[in-house]
Design an enzyme around this catalytic site. Structure first.
Site: not given
Ligand code: AQP
Length: 331
Positions: A112, A195, A198
């Site tokens: 990040k 991955k 969002k």
């Molecule tokens: N691609 C993914 N596949 C499976 N699980 C996923 N999670 C996130 N992306 C995937 C799971 O969703 C939960 C919440 O995630 P988060 O909001 O804490 O942040 P993150 O893991 O950083 O998810 P994003 O979508 O990638 O958000 P941003 O872009 O804001 O950083 C967690 O349990 C995560 O494992």
């Protein structure tokens, strides 16, 4: 009840399919057997979202998504992190226990922060310590997460162990990760080795829970594919086919092997059309319910207010115990 679950999600944007299949769908099922505490981790989101209106809007949208997916606020606790002071307060105590060397190993910070490490906010670096505080403030025993959060959870266990060793043996339970289902790591539709996220700048890389049928069909149609006939699970050589196969299996609640057998001779375009149909079928009722809930922000706020009061009733006494264990005078 066999334990206490804690899990969180960042209101950085709306929810994407990876969040749904990797986390939220499991959260809903776990309500059957556990006491569940689910948190919109807005303090974490502040490490990247510096837009007041977006933060408020995203928090309500993610709350609506969780409710629409089946998180039941009567059975479980649903609240926003900034409304329970113990998260930030316990994080400070844990910041004073966790060594910098442990945090330096966190791959998510490296990803990040990217090349601009010196300009990354301090909050992004200590993000995993706040995550440990989120879990430990409730003495949670189990934490359902996707694969990407496994390293942070191991760190939370190490921090809990370190606190216990220094101050009070057995004080914090060591939380266990629950990595459940076929879709523990859903990949981007544009790149099978990245991955789904969002905050990926390309909206075509993900399915949002707010996407209508037309956008879902268009995104799946344009999803990266390969020229091989027949869908197989081979993440090394066919990452995109493997990802779409996994998504299909997860949505259909069938095993990957079973789905692979069904589509062994199917051309990619036909498989994609079937996947899009299935996705629309499964997601459309959730999207419709989300829209209904988002039209009533007063209701969402009331749910979160009540959840925060229930969460605080658990976390505030734990924080008091922590303060007593470290020797803070409570005159
Ligand atoms: N691609 C993914 N596949 C499976 N699980 C996923 N999670 C996130 N992306 C995937 C799971 O969703 C939960 C919440 O995630 P988060 O909001 O804490 O942040 P993150 O893991 O950083 O998810 P994003 O979508 O990638 O958000 P941003 O872009 O804001 O950083 C967690 O349990 C995560 O494992």
């Amino acid at each position: 009840m066999t334990g206490r679950i804690f899990s969180g999600i960042q209101p950085t944007h709306g929810i994407q399919l990876g969040n749904y299949l990797g986390a939220i769908r499991n959260w809903v099922k776990l309500q059957q057997d556990y006491e569940c505490i689910y948190c919109l981790v807005d303090l974490h989101a502040l490490t990247t979202v510096h837009d007041k209106d977006a933060m408020t809007r995203n928090t309500r949208e993610v709350a609506a998504a969780l409710l629409a997916c089946g998180v039941d606020p009567k059975r479980s606790i649903l609240f926003a992190q900034s409304n329970v002071a113990a998260h930030a307060q316990l994080a400070w105590v844990l910041n004073c226990v966790a060594p910098i060397g442990w945090l330096n190993r966190m791959t998510q910070f490296k990803e990040k922060a990217g090349k601009n490490r010196e300009k990354a906010p301090v909050g992004l670096f200590v993000y995993p310590v706040l995550m440990a505080a989120d879990i430990l403030a409730y003495k949670a025993t189990h934490v359902p997460v996707g694969e990407d959060q496994k390293q942070h959870l191991e760190l939370a266990r190490d921090i809990a162990g370190s606190f216990n060793n220094r101050f009070a043996e057995g004080f914090f339970p060591l939380p266990e990760p629950l990595i459940l289902g076929e879709a523990t790591r859903v990949m981007s539709l544009r790149d099978g080795r990245a991955k789904m996220s969002k905050s990926d700048p390309s909206d075509m890389s993900r399915i949002n829970l707010t996407d209508d049928a037309e956008s879902i069909v268009a995104k799946i149609k344009k999803a990266k594919s390969d020229a091989i006939v027949g869908i197989t699970y081979d993440p090394e050589n066919r990452p995109e086919a493997s990802n779409l196969l996994t998504i299909y299996a997860a949505l259909a609640e069938r095993s990957r092997a079973d789905v692979a057998r069904q589509f062994a001779d199917t051309p990619f375009s036909t498989f994609k059309a079937e996947l899009a149909d299935l996705m629309v079928d499964k997601l459309a009722p959730i999207t419709a319910e989300m829209r209904r809930l988002m039209d009533d922000p007063g209701h969402i706020d009331a749910v979160l207010r009540e959840g925060a009061a229930r969460a605080d009733a658990i976390a505030a006494p734990v924080l008091e115990e922590v303060y007593a264990e470290v020797g803070f005078l409570r005159p």
